[in-house]
Design an enzyme around this catalytic site. Structure first.
Site, PDB file in Angstrom:
ATOM      1  N   SER A 157       0.299  -2.824 -13.185  1.00 16.21           N
ATOM      2  CA  SER A 157      -0.497  -2.736 -11.969  1.00 16.21           C
ATOM      3  C   SER A 157      -0.210  -3.847 -10.967  1.00 16.21           C
ATOM      4  O   SER A 157      -0.665  -3.780  -9.828  1.00 16.21           O
ATOM      5  CB  SER A 157      -1.993  -2.737 -12.307  1.00 16.21           C
ATOM      6  OG  SER A 157      -2.360  -3.963 -12.895  1.00 16.21           O
ATOM      7  N   LYS A 195      -6.109  -9.097 -10.886  1.00 18.00           N
ATOM      8  CA  LYS A 195      -5.943  -8.428  -9.604  1.00 18.00           C
ATOM      9  C   LYS A 195      -6.085  -9.439  -8.474  1.00 18.00           C
ATOM     10  O   LYS A 195      -6.577 -10.545  -8.654  1.00 18.00           O
ATOM     11  CB  LYS A 195      -7.005  -7.322  -9.427  1.00 18.00           C
ATOM     12  CG  LYS A 195      -6.884  -6.163 -10.401  1.00 18.00           C
ATOM     13  CD  LYS A 195      -5.652  -5.324 -10.133  1.00 18.00           C
ATOM     14  CE  LYS A 195      -5.594  -4.113 -11.053  1.00 18.00           C
ATOM     15  NZ  LYS A 195      -5.352  -4.476 -12.444  1.00 18.00           N
TER      16      LYS A 195
END
Length: 236
Positions: A157, A195
């Site tokens: 990701s 993230k």
């Protein structure tokens, strides 16, 4: 490493698809796992998808495909096998480095031994991997003041930020970061992910660095910062 609920959901999906050819409904998943709302199922599915265990098939309702199953899992209480000490090539990105690490330097020189806390991706709870199973030596020049730890990346990701599956990231433990910082964020007290964090008004966005994944937006009371990315080590 899967959470207990992720493991239960993956087992349920696998058994139901083998028996009937189709996955259960979201209501059936919610009831089987004892959750109060379907939002919890959405989070579990997103975590399993990001880690490569399942994928959602487009343009088909309730269409989930199992890509892989976890290996070497005997029961929920089993302990992972101890990992060996890891060494590799240090990759220094656009990170700030100071020279006052608080961890103990190793006997080999200016290396610092950091606890390796496990793997990090959406759905990995920090609380479940807080006891180090191994240590990793990193140059002291990579670290600033404060406490640091290492995590292994599981998933793709963040590949557009140069962070790949299997990389070791160095995290400075902190609960506050600047807007746009790549950090370890804990969602709803149980789901941890690496993230880029952005704050806007009364919401927090957790941005992946991969066009195949969506930005997730939460209320400020649902996200806790666990640490910020300060370095990366890649083993070839």
């Amino acid at each position: 490493m899967l959470t207990k609920k992720q493991y239960e959901l993956l087992t349920l999906l696998n058994e139901r698809i083998k028996d009937t050819g189709v996955p259960p409904s979201f209501d059936e998943m919610k009831d089987a796992l004892g959750l109060k709302s379907k939002s919890g199922i959405h989070r579990l599915i997103s975590g399993l998808e990001e880690r490569g265990f399942i994928r959602r098939l487009p343009h088909r309702a309730r269409a989930l495909e199992i890509l892989k199953l976890p290996e070497n899992i005997s029961d929920d209480n089993s302990s992972p096998a101890p990992k060996q000490k890891i060494s590799g090539n240090v990759i220094r990105g656009d990170f700030r480095h100071e020279h006052a690490p608080d961890q103990h330097a190793s006997e080999s020189g200016d290396n610092v031994e950091l606890p390796m806390l496990g793997r990090i991706a959406a759905g990995t709870p920090i609380a479940a991997i807080s006891d180090p199973s191994s240590f990793i030596g990193v140059p002291g020049s990579m670290l600033g003041g404060g406490e640091h730890f290492a995590l292994e990346i599981d998933g793709d990701s963040m590949i557009e930020a140069g962070i790949f599956d299997g990389d070791m990231v160095i995290i400075e433990r902190t609960n506050r970061v600047e807007n746009g910082t790549i950090c370890v964020a804990l969602v709803d007290g149980e789901e941890a992910t690496l993230k880029r964090l952005r704050k806007k008004n009364n919401s927090i966005a957790l941005e992946p660095a991969n066009k195949d994944y969506e930005t997730r937006i939460f209320g400020p009371d649902r996200v806790q910062v666990q640490g910020r990315l300060v370095g990366l080590i890649r083993k070839y």
